[in-house]
Scaffold this motif. Structure first.
Motif, PDB file in Angstrom:
ATOM      1  N   SER A 170     -17.391  -6.632  24.499  1.00  0.00           N
ATOM      2  CA  SER A 170     -17.367  -5.284  25.071  1.00  0.00           C
ATOM      3  C   SER A 170     -16.435  -4.341  24.320  1.00  0.00           C
ATOM      4  O   SER A 170     -16.529  -3.129  24.470  1.00  0.00           O
ATOM      5  CB  SER A 170     -16.956  -5.337  26.536  1.00  0.00           C
ATOM      6  N   GLN A 171     -15.528  -4.881  23.517  1.00  0.00           N
ATOM      7  CA  GLN A 171     -14.594  -4.037  22.780  1.00  0.00           C
ATOM      8  C   GLN A 171     -15.229  -3.569  21.476  1.00  0.00           C
ATOM      9  O   GLN A 171     -15.887  -4.353  20.784  1.00  0.00           O
ATOM     10  CB  GLN A 171     -13.310  -4.807  22.469  1.00  0.00           C
ATOM     11  N   PRO A 172     -15.042  -2.306  21.143  1.00  0.00           N
ATOM     12  CA  PRO A 172     -15.612  -1.818  19.889  1.00  0.00           C
ATOM     13  C   PRO A 172     -14.884  -2.429  18.692  1.00  0.00           C
ATOM     14  O   PRO A 172     -13.694  -2.733  18.748  1.00  0.00           O
ATOM     15  CB  PRO A 172     -15.368  -0.299  19.949  1.00  0.00           C
ATOM     16  N   VAL A 173     -15.625  -2.622  17.639  1.00  0.00           N
ATOM     17  CA  VAL A 173     -15.044  -3.154  16.412  1.00  0.00           C
ATOM     18  C   VAL A 173     -14.396  -1.997  15.659  1.00  0.00           C
ATOM     19  O   VAL A 173     -15.047  -0.991  15.373  1.00  0.00           O
ATOM     20  CB  VAL A 173     -16.122  -3.816  15.530  1.00  0.00           C
ATOM     21  N   VAL A 174     -13.114  -2.113  15.390  1.00  0.00           N
ATOM     22  CA  VAL A 174     -12.388  -1.062  14.687  1.00  0.00           C
ATOM     23  C   VAL A 174     -12.259  -1.470  13.217  1.00  0.00           C
ATOM     24  O   VAL A 174     -11.687  -2.505  12.905  1.00  0.00           O
ATOM     25  CB  VAL A 174     -10.984  -0.852  15.307  1.00  0.00           C
ATOM     26  N   ARG A 175     -12.824  -0.691  12.375  1.00  0.00           N
ATOM     27  CA  ARG A 175     -12.735  -0.934  10.939  1.00  0.00           C
ATOM     28  C   ARG A 175     -11.690   0.005  10.362  1.00  0.00           C
ATOM     29  O   ARG A 175     -11.749   1.214  10.574  1.00  0.00           O
ATOM     30  CB  ARG A 175     -14.068  -0.678  10.252  1.00  0.00           C
ATOM     31  N   ARG A 176     -10.731  -0.562   9.672  1.00  0.00           N
ATOM     32  CA  ARG A 176      -9.710   0.268   9.061  1.00  0.00           C
ATOM     33  C   ARG A 176     -10.179   0.683   7.679  1.00  0.00           C
ATOM     34  O   ARG A 176     -10.463  -0.168   6.841  1.00  0.00           O
ATOM     35  CB  ARG A 176      -8.402  -0.493   8.948  1.00  0.00           C
ATOM     36  N   PRO A 177     -10.275   1.990   7.460  1.00  0.00           N
ATOM     37  CA  PRO A 177     -10.676   2.413   6.120  1.00  0.00           C
ATOM     38  C   PRO A 177      -9.549   2.115   5.139  1.00  0.00           C
ATOM     39  O   PRO A 177      -8.370   2.151   5.478  1.00  0.00           O
ATOM     40  CB  PRO A 177     -10.898   3.920   6.270  1.00  0.00           C
ATOM     41  N   GLY A 178      -9.925   1.806   3.979  1.00  0.00           N
ATOM     42  CA  GLY A 178      -8.902   1.535   2.980  1.00  0.00           C
ATOM     43  C   GLY A 178      -9.519   1.064   1.690  1.00  0.00           C
ATOM     44  O   GLY A 178     -10.708   0.781   1.597  1.00  0.00           O
ATOM     45  N   ARG A 179      -8.672   1.010   0.721  1.00  0.00           N
ATOM     46  CA  ARG A 179      -9.115   0.607  -0.603  1.00  0.00           C
ATOM     47  C   ARG A 179      -9.025  -0.908  -0.715  1.00  0.00           C
ATOM     48  O   ARG A 179      -8.032  -1.516  -0.337  1.00  0.00           O
ATOM     49  CB  ARG A 179      -8.199   1.250  -1.635  1.00  0.00           C
ATOM     50  N   VAL A 180     -10.051  -1.508  -1.240  1.00  0.00           N
ATOM     51  CA  VAL A 180     -10.033  -2.940  -1.480  1.00  0.00           C
ATOM     52  C   VAL A 180      -9.304  -3.157  -2.805  1.00  0.00           C
ATOM     53  O   VAL A 180      -9.676  -2.589  -3.833  1.00  0.00           O
ATOM     54  CB  VAL A 180     -11.473  -3.504  -1.572  1.00  0.00           C
ATOM     55  N   PRO A 181      -8.221  -3.950  -2.790  1.00  0.00           N
ATOM     56  CA  PRO A 181      -7.481  -4.149  -4.034  1.00  0.00           C
ATOM     57  C   PRO A 181      -8.311  -4.920  -5.056  1.00  0.00           C
ATOM     58  O   PRO A 181      -8.969  -5.905  -4.731  1.00  0.00           O
ATOM     59  CB  PRO A 181      -6.260  -4.962  -3.605  1.00  0.00           C
ATOM     60  N   VAL A 182      -8.282  -4.429  -6.275  1.00  0.00           N
ATOM     61  CA  VAL A 182      -9.000  -5.067  -7.371  1.00  0.00           C
ATOM     62  C   VAL A 182      -7.971  -5.552  -8.376  1.00  0.00           C
ATOM     63  O   VAL A 182      -7.093  -4.802  -8.793  1.00  0.00           O
ATOM     64  CB  VAL A 182      -9.976  -4.071  -8.046  1.00  0.00           C
ATOM     65  N   THR A 183      -8.080  -6.815  -8.740  1.00  0.00           N
ATOM     66  CA  THR A 183      -7.159  -7.392  -9.713  1.00  0.00           C
ATOM     67  C   THR A 183      -7.899  -7.563 -11.033  1.00  0.00           C
ATOM     68  O   THR A 183      -8.967  -8.169 -11.078  1.00  0.00           O
ATOM     69  CB  THR A 183      -6.642  -8.760  -9.229  1.00  0.00           C
ATOM     70  N   THR A 184      -7.319  -7.027 -12.078  1.00  0.00           N
ATOM     71  CA  THR A 184      -7.930  -7.149 -13.390  1.00  0.00           C
ATOM     72  C   THR A 184      -7.458  -8.423 -14.069  1.00  0.00           C
ATOM     73  O   THR A 184      -6.477  -9.046 -13.663  1.00  0.00           O
ATOM     74  CB  THR A 184      -7.568  -5.942 -14.282  1.00  0.00           C
ATOM     75  N   ILE A 185      -8.129  -8.795 -15.126  1.00  0.00           N
ATOM     76  CA  ILE A 185      -7.743  -9.976 -15.913  1.00  0.00           C
ATOM     77  C   ILE A 185      -6.328  -9.794 -16.460  1.00  0.00           C
ATOM     78  O   ILE A 185      -5.526 -10.731 -16.469  1.00  0.00           O
ATOM     79  CB  ILE A 185      -8.746 -10.211 -17.066  1.00  0.00           C
ATOM     80  N   GLU A 186      -6.011  -8.578 -16.873  1.00  0.00           N
ATOM     81  CA  GLU A 186      -4.680  -8.302 -17.418  1.00  0.00           C
ATOM     82  C   GLU A 186      -3.601  -8.531 -16.365  1.00  0.00           C
ATOM     83  O   GLU A 186      -2.549  -9.102 -16.656  1.00  0.00           O
ATOM     84  CB  GLU A 186      -4.598  -6.867 -17.962  1.00  0.00           C
ATOM     85  N   ASP A 187      -3.851  -8.085 -15.135  1.00  0.00           N
ATOM     86  CA  ASP A 187      -2.895  -8.298 -14.050  1.00  0.00           C
ATOM     87  C   ASP A 187      -2.700  -9.789 -13.758  1.00  0.00           C
ATOM     88  O   ASP A 187      -1.583 -10.243 -13.499  1.00  0.00           O
ATOM     89  CB  ASP A 187      -3.346  -7.586 -12.778  1.00  0.00           C
ATOM     90  N   ILE A 188      -3.776 -10.542 -13.817  1.00  0.00           N
ATOM     91  CA  ILE A 188      -3.684 -11.989 -13.585  1.00  0.00           C
ATOM     92  C   ILE A 188      -2.853 -12.638 -14.682  1.00  0.00           C
ATOM     93  O   ILE A 188      -1.991 -13.468 -14.414  1.00  0.00           O
ATOM     94  CB  ILE A 188      -5.089 -12.608 -13.493  1.00  0.00           C
ATOM     95  N   GLU A 189      -3.098 -12.259 -15.910  1.00  0.00           N
ATOM     96  CA  GLU A 189      -2.352 -12.844 -17.039  1.00  0.00           C
ATOM     97  C   GLU A 189      -0.872 -12.479 -16.943  1.00  0.00           C
ATOM     98  O   GLU A 189      -0.002 -13.314 -17.230  1.00  0.00           O
ATOM     99  CB  GLU A 189      -2.936 -12.386 -18.370  1.00  0.00           C
ATOM    100  N   LYS A 190      -0.549 -11.252 -16.535  1.00  0.00           N
ATOM    101  CA  LYS A 190       0.841 -10.839 -16.386  1.00  0.00           C
ATOM    102  C   LYS A 190       1.535 -11.668 -15.307  1.00  0.00           C
ATOM    103  O   LYS A 190       2.694 -12.057 -15.459  1.00  0.00           O
ATOM    104  CB  LYS A 190       0.934  -9.343 -16.026  1.00  0.00           C
ATOM    105  N   SER A 191       0.843 -11.909 -14.200  1.00  0.00           N
ATOM    106  CA  SER A 191       1.460 -12.673 -13.115  1.00  0.00           C
ATOM    107  C   SER A 191       1.670 -14.144 -13.513  1.00  0.00           C
ATOM    108  O   SER A 191       2.598 -14.788 -13.026  1.00  0.00           O
ATOM    109  CB  SER A 191       0.623 -12.597 -11.848  1.00  0.00           C
ATOM    110  N   LYS A 192       0.871 -14.669 -14.417  1.00  0.00           N
ATOM    111  CA  LYS A 192       1.046 -16.034 -14.896  1.00  0.00           C
ATOM    112  C   LYS A 192       2.306 -16.159 -15.742  1.00  0.00           C
ATOM    113  O   LYS A 192       2.967 -17.203 -15.727  1.00  0.00           O
ATOM    114  CB  LYS A 192      -0.152 -16.484 -15.737  1.00  0.00           C
ATOM    115  N   ARG A 193       2.641 -15.108 -16.480  1.00  0.00           N
ATOM    116  CA  ARG A 193       3.789 -15.148 -17.386  1.00  0.00           C
ATOM    117  C   ARG A 193       5.117 -15.051 -16.643  1.00  0.00           C
ATOM    118  O   ARG A 193       6.155 -15.433 -17.170  1.00  0.00           O
ATOM    119  CB  ARG A 193       3.703 -14.008 -18.396  1.00  0.00           C
TER     120      ARG A 193
END
Length: 75
Positions: free
Chosen positions: A51-74
């Motif tokens: 009975s409760q309405p579904v509340v969707r929060r608008p927002g940006r879905v974070p996107v991780t690039t290959i470069e960001d992944i490589e930086k976090s590995k280092r």
């Protein structure tokens, strides 16, 4: 030869009431047969959730690039 299956409530064991199967999953699945009286807390909770309405929060879905992944590995 005729066979008859009788489903009995796992909580009260009353043979005069119809019982229905329920499967509840929270990590692992549990299956039980419940009469309407013993299943009332579950059916009430489901009705309240539906009975409760579904509340969707608008927002940006974070996107991780290959470069960001490589930086976090280092690090």
């Amino acid at each position: 030869m005729a066979k008859m299956n009788l489903t009995i409530c796992d909580i009260c064991g009353d043979r005069s009431k119809d019982a229905h199967p329920y499967t509840i999953k929270n990590g692992e699945a549990v299956s039980v047969d419940l009469c309407d009286d013993d299943a009332k807390p579950i059916t009430d909770l489901l009705a309240k959730i539906k009975s409760q309405p579904v509340v969707r929060r608008p927002g940006r879905v974070p996107v991780t690039t290959i470069e960001d992944i490589e930086k976090s590995k280092r690090k």
